[in-house]
Design an enzyme around this catalytic site. Structure first.
Site, PDB file in Angstrom:
ATOM      1  N   GLU A 223      -2.481  -8.923   3.084  1.00 27.14           N
ATOM      2  CA  GLU A 223      -2.899  -9.478   4.379  1.00 27.14           C
ATOM      3  C   GLU A 223      -4.409  -9.451   4.563  1.00 27.14           C
ATOM      4  OE1 GLU A 223      -2.449  -5.071   5.291  1.00 27.14           O
ATOM      5  OE2 GLU A 223      -1.587  -6.518   3.887  1.00 27.14           O
TER       6      GLU A 223
ATOM      7  N   HIS B 238      -3.731  -4.669  -0.176  1.00 26.84           N
ATOM      8  CA  HIS B 238      -3.313  -5.271   1.093  1.00 26.84           C
ATOM      9  C   HIS B 238      -3.361  -6.790   0.978  1.00 26.84           C
ATOM     10  CE1 HIS B 238      -3.162  -1.650   3.645  1.00 26.84           C
ATOM     11  NE2 HIS B 238      -4.049  -1.190   2.790  1.00 26.84           N
TER      12      HIS B 238
ATOM     13  N   CYS C  68       0.849  -1.199   0.000  1.00 28.97           N
ATOM     14  CA  CYS C  68       0.000   0.000   0.000  1.00 28.97           C
ATOM     15  C   CYS C  68       0.886   1.251   0.000  1.00 28.97           C
ATOM     16  CB  CYS C  68      -1.001  -0.036   1.152  1.00 28.97           C
ATOM     17  SG  CYS C  68      -2.341   1.176   0.957  1.00 28.97           S
TER      18      CYS C  68
END
Length: 196
Positions: free
Chosen positions: A177, A175, A77
Site C-alpha cells: 500500500e 508494504h 509486514c
C-alpha cells in the site's frame, strides 16, 4: 468480489483499505470469523509486535478460522510474519500456515529497523510480482530466512524472504500500500488471482 481486511488491532487498516479501493474494490474491515470465512480474498495486515497481534487474534477467536481458509490470503509486514510457525519477537508461536520462522535481522552495521525502499528479486513462480528490481517500501526489524517457501527475496545486510507462499497463503514483508506502482500491481494481481 468480497474483500476482507482482518482487524487485528495491530495494523494501519486505513492505508490498506484505500489501496484496495483505488483498484475499484469494496472492502470490509472486520474481526468477525463468519465474514472472514465468506470473503473471496482476505488481507492480514500488521504493524507492531507478533506477541500483541497473536494475543489479539486469540482473544478474538480468529486463529482457527484463519487456519481453515481456502481462498487467497495475503499477510502484509507483521501479517506475513504471523503466517509463519514462530517469531523470535516475543518468542511467540504464530499461525503456522507457512512452515518458516521469523527471526531478528542481524546487526550488520546497518540501522534497524530496515526502513525505506529496497528491491525485490522474485522467483520464476511468483504469481504476484514478475519483474526483478521492483522497488518496495519496508519497515521491519524481523524477517523470514530464504527457504523453499520464498517467492521473492531482498537484501539488507543479509538476504531475507521479502515474499513467501504456501498453498493459498501469501506473505509480503514490505508494504504494498506504500510501494507505488509495484505495490498497486501486486495488490491487483492478488485480487485477480485464480488458484489451481
Amino acid at each position: 468480489m468480497n474483500v476482507v481486511i482482518v482487524d487485528t488491532e495491530c495494523a494501519n487498516l486505513t492505508s490498506v483499505r484505500f489501496a484496495v479501493e483505488r483498484l475499484g474494490y469494496s472492502v470490509l474491515i472486520t474481526d468477525d470469523a463468519e465474514q472472514i470465512r465468506a470473503a473471496d480474498r482476505v488481507i492480514l495486515p500488521g504493524v507492531g509486535t507478533a506477541a500483541a497481534a497473536m494475543r489479539n487474534l486469540q482473544r478474538k477467536q480468529l486463529v482457527e478460522p484463519l487456519r481453515e481458509l481456502t481462498q487467497p490470503v495475503l499477510g502484509i509486514c507483521l501479517g506475513m510474519q504471523l503466517l509463519t510457525s514462530h517469531s523470535e519477537e516475543g518468542d511467540v508461536d504464530c499461525l503456522n500456515l507457512i512452515p518458516a520462522k521469523t527471526k531478528r535481522l542481524r546487526d550488520s552495521g546497518l540501522p534497524l529497523p530496515h526502513m525505506g525502499w529496497n528491491t525485490l528479486q522474485p522467483t520464476a513462480d511468483n504469481p504476484l510480482v514478475d519483474t526483478s528490481d521492483s522497488y518496495c517500501y519496508f519497515v521491519h526489524s524481523f524477517a523470514v530466512a530464504v527457504d523453499e517457501y520464498t517467492i521473492a527475496s531482498s537484501e539488507y545486510g543479509e538476504r531475507f524472504a521479502s515474499m513467501i507462499r504456501h498453498n493459498n497463503y501469501f506473505g509480503a514483508q514490505f508494504h504494498p500500500e506504500r510501494s507505488g506502482k509495484t505495490g498497486e500491481a501486486l495488490l491487483k494481481r492478488f485480487l485477480e488471482l485464480t488458484l489451481c
